[in-house]
Design a protein around this motif. Sequence first.
Motif, PDB file in Angstrom:
ATOM      1  N   VAL A  47       0.874  -1.181   0.000  1.00  0.00           N
ATOM      2  CA  VAL A  47       0.000   0.000   0.000  1.00  0.00           C
ATOM      3  C   VAL A  47       0.909   1.228   0.000  1.00  0.00           C
ATOM      4  CG1 VAL A  47      -1.708   1.290   1.366  1.00  0.00           C
ATOM      5  CG2 VAL A  47      -1.859  -1.210   1.203  1.00  0.00           C
ATOM      6  N   ARG A  48       0.622   2.152  -0.932  1.00  0.00           N
ATOM      7  CA  ARG A  48       1.501   3.319  -1.096  1.00  0.00           C
ATOM      8  C   ARG A  48       0.775   4.642  -0.912  1.00  0.00           C
ATOM      9  NH1 ARG A  48       2.907  -0.606  -4.785  1.00  0.00           N
ATOM     10  NH2 ARG A  48       5.088  -1.271  -4.796  1.00  0.00           N
ATOM     11  N   GLN A  49      -0.506   4.585  -0.594  1.00  0.00           N
ATOM     12  CA  GLN A  49      -1.246   5.832  -0.348  1.00  0.00           C
ATOM     13  C   GLN A  49      -1.939   5.737   1.001  1.00  0.00           C
ATOM     14  OE1 GLN A  49      -3.668   7.364  -3.613  1.00  0.00           O
ATOM     15  NE2 GLN A  49      -2.446   6.072  -4.993  1.00  0.00           N
ATOM     16  N   PHE A  50      -1.798   6.799   1.773  1.00  0.00           N
ATOM     17  CA  PHE A  50      -2.257   6.764   3.159  1.00  0.00           C
ATOM     18  C   PHE A  50      -3.119   7.966   3.485  1.00  0.00           C
ATOM     19  CE2 PHE A  50       2.070   5.091   2.660  1.00  0.00           C
ATOM     20  CZ  PHE A  50       1.829   3.764   2.983  1.00  0.00           C
ATOM     21  N   THR A  51      -3.998   7.773   4.481  1.00  0.00           N
ATOM     22  CA  THR A  51      -4.745   8.912   5.019  1.00  0.00           C
ATOM     23  C   THR A  51      -3.795   9.673   5.968  1.00  0.00           C
ATOM     24  OG1 THR A  51      -5.536   7.783   6.989  1.00  0.00           O
ATOM     25  CG2 THR A  51      -6.854   7.502   4.994  1.00  0.00           C
ATOM     26  N   ASP A  52      -4.258  10.811   6.475  1.00  0.00           N
ATOM     27  CA  ASP A  52      -3.420  11.593   7.403  1.00  0.00           C
ATOM     28  C   ASP A  52      -3.453  11.038   8.823  1.00  0.00           C
ATOM     29  OD1 ASP A  52      -2.830  13.307   5.382  1.00  0.00           O
ATOM     30  OD2 ASP A  52      -4.419  14.748   5.879  1.00  0.00           O
ATOM     31  N   GLU A  53      -4.345  10.087   9.064  1.00  0.00           N
ATOM     32  CA  GLU A  53      -4.528   9.581  10.438  1.00  0.00           C
ATOM     33  C   GLU A  53      -3.225   8.980  10.972  1.00  0.00           C
ATOM     34  OE1 GLU A  53      -7.665   6.662  10.735  1.00  0.00           O
ATOM     35  OE2 GLU A  53      -7.179   6.249  12.839  1.00  0.00           O
ATOM     36  N   PRO A  54      -2.784   9.432  12.124  1.00  0.00           N
ATOM     37  CA  PRO A  54      -1.546   8.852  12.673  1.00  0.00           C
ATOM     38  C   PRO A  54      -1.761   7.407  13.111  1.00  0.00           C
ATOM     39  CG  PRO A  54      -2.315  10.731  14.008  1.00  0.00           C
ATOM     40  CD  PRO A  54      -3.378  10.443  13.000  1.00  0.00           C
ATOM     41  N   ILE A  55      -0.690   6.659  13.190  1.00  0.00           N
ATOM     42  CA  ILE A  55      -0.759   5.284  13.696  1.00  0.00           C
ATOM     43  C   ILE A  55      -0.650   5.360  15.214  1.00  0.00           C
ATOM     44  CG2 ILE A  55       0.345   3.012  13.686  1.00  0.00           C
ATOM     45  CD1 ILE A  55       1.450   3.621  10.920  1.00  0.00           C
ATOM     46  N   ALA A  56      -1.533   4.610  15.896  1.00  0.00           N
ATOM     47  CA  ALA A  56      -1.519   4.636  17.371  1.00  0.00           C
ATOM     48  C   ALA A  56      -0.162   4.163  17.887  1.00  0.00           C
ATOM     49  CB  ALA A  56      -2.626   3.734  17.915  1.00  0.00           C
ATOM     50  N   ARG A  57       0.226   4.777  18.998  1.00  0.00           N
ATOM     51  CA  ARG A  57       1.539   4.470  19.584  1.00  0.00           C
ATOM     52  C   ARG A  57       1.703   2.961  19.880  1.00  0.00           C
ATOM     53  NH1 ARG A  57       6.526   6.996  20.581  1.00  0.00           N
ATOM     54  NH2 ARG A  57       7.593   5.528  21.895  1.00  0.00           N
ATOM     55  N   TYR A  58       0.631   2.353  20.466  1.00  0.00           N
ATOM     56  CA  TYR A  58       0.773   0.933  20.824  1.00  0.00           C
ATOM     57  C   TYR A  58       0.927   0.074  19.578  1.00  0.00           C
ATOM     58  CZ  TYR A  58      -3.940  -0.595  19.486  1.00  0.00           C
ATOM     59  OH  TYR A  58      -5.058  -0.940  18.777  1.00  0.00           O
ATOM     60  N   GLU A  59       0.346   0.518  18.463  1.00  0.00           N
ATOM     61  CA  GLU A  59       0.489  -0.249  17.219  1.00  0.00           C
ATOM     62  C   GLU A  59       1.936  -0.166  16.714  1.00  0.00           C
ATOM     63  OE1 GLU A  59      -3.906  -0.295  15.237  1.00  0.00           O
ATOM     64  OE2 GLU A  59      -2.772   1.544  14.955  1.00  0.00           O
ATOM     65  N   LEU A  60       2.503   1.035  16.809  1.00  0.00           N
ATOM     66  CA  LEU A  60       3.908   1.180  16.396  1.00  0.00           C
ATOM     67  C   LEU A  60       4.814   0.307  17.264  1.00  0.00           C
ATOM     68  CD1 LEU A  60       4.026   5.031  15.795  1.00  0.00           C
ATOM     69  CD2 LEU A  60       4.115   3.236  14.055  1.00  0.00           C
ATOM     70  N   GLU A  61       4.483   0.254  18.544  1.00  0.00           N
ATOM     71  CA  GLU A  61       5.300  -0.573  19.454  1.00  0.00           C
ATOM     72  C   GLU A  61       5.184  -2.050  19.099  1.00  0.00           C
ATOM     73  OE1 GLU A  61       4.007   0.711  23.318  1.00  0.00           O
ATOM     74  OE2 GLU A  61       5.073   2.622  23.142  1.00  0.00           O
ATOM     75  N   GLU A  62       3.967  -2.507  18.778  1.00  0.00           N
ATOM     76  CA  GLU A  62       3.771  -3.910  18.382  1.00  0.00           C
ATOM     77  C   GLU A  62       4.524  -4.211  17.077  1.00  0.00           C
ATOM     78  OE1 GLU A  62       2.428  -6.218  20.123  1.00  0.00           O
ATOM     79  OE2 GLU A  62       1.353  -5.065  21.625  1.00  0.00           O
ATOM     80  N   ILE A  63       4.456  -3.270  16.151  1.00  0.00           N
ATOM     81  CA  ILE A  63       5.122  -3.452  14.855  1.00  0.00           C
ATOM     82  C   ILE A  63       6.638  -3.564  15.054  1.00  0.00           C
ATOM     83  CG2 ILE A  63       5.680  -2.238  12.697  1.00  0.00           C
ATOM     84  CD1 ILE A  63       2.738  -1.166  12.781  1.00  0.00           C
ATOM     85  N   LEU A  64       7.173  -2.675  15.884  1.00  0.00           N
ATOM     86  CA  LEU A  64       8.613  -2.688  16.141  1.00  0.00           C
ATOM     87  C   LEU A  64       9.031  -4.000  16.815  1.00  0.00           C
ATOM     88  CD1 LEU A  64      11.325  -1.221  16.061  1.00  0.00           C
ATOM     89  CD2 LEU A  64      10.706  -0.074  18.202  1.00  0.00           C
ATOM     90  N   LYS A  65       8.238  -4.406  17.792  1.00  0.00           N
ATOM     91  CA  LYS A  65       8.543  -5.653  18.514  1.00  0.00           C
ATOM     92  C   LYS A  65       8.512  -6.845  17.558  1.00  0.00           C
ATOM     93  CE  LYS A  65       5.769  -5.947  22.097  1.00  0.00           C
ATOM     94  NZ  LYS A  65       5.027  -6.377  23.267  1.00  0.00           N
TER      95      LYS A  65
END
Length: 218
Positions: A47-65
């Motif tokens: 996916v190469r097109q995104f809305t402006d909505e930020p990604i929730a912090r806990y989601e970023l943490e799960e992704i990183l983990k």
Amino acid sequence: MKILKSLLIAAGVMTLASCNQQRIDTSDEPADPSFYVLNNIMTRVSVRQFTDEPIARYELEEILKAGLQAPSAMNAQDWQVRIVTNQEMLNTLSGFMLNTEMGKGMVARLNGKNAFANAPAVAFIAAETGEKATAYNREDTALLSENILLAAHALGLGATYQAAPARMINDSAEAKEYLKTVFGFPENAELINIIIMGHPAEKPAIKDRDQSKGRIID
Ligand SMILES: Cc1cc2nc3c(=O)[nH]c(=O)nc-3n(C[C@H](O)[C@H](O)[C@H](O)COP(=O)(O)O)c2cc1C
């Protein structure tokens, strides 16, 4: 048995759809874990097109983990990852990138967006080089990257592995320096790829794969 399996899959799809926005509870075993994993692998698309909505912090943490949980040769973990959401920093870096030979050729295609398609979050993935790194450091970063792509997809986000922007960064002395001074990449980190991610603003079709490229030999 087939009917039971179909029912399980239907229930899984409904559960997946309703769970996207919630914190993940890894203490509960899903009814059919293989469904979740295989469905996630088979439905991931770039996916190469995104809305402006930020990604929730806990989601970023799960992704990183999830990324850092990837296998690596001799468990060397010879990688460095930064997930950046700071748009000012991304725009500054993009400016350096679009000033390179390759970047200049890309500007027209970006439709006024930065080199990261204005993604709300970008993962920068580097292989550690030198004494502590193995000869497989690039393979290790590839596995880490796939984990990130699948984790993002599991959370209902869109993402794309991109190598070209990493080349632009590596072609720019200013961009490389920015990665060290602002993102804190160590001297021995060689940027391999980035992953742009965010809430999808497009729904690309799943691309067919050439099944003849793989065989089972009994
Ligand atoms: C090593 C590698 C480099 C890639 N580089 C780029 C890139 O620079 N820009 C981009 O938009 N997509 C890039 N992609 C994404 C591929 O184009 C995409 O995965 C492929 O077309 C298959 O589509 P799918 O991911 O939707 O299944 C790259 C993928 C890989 C594995």
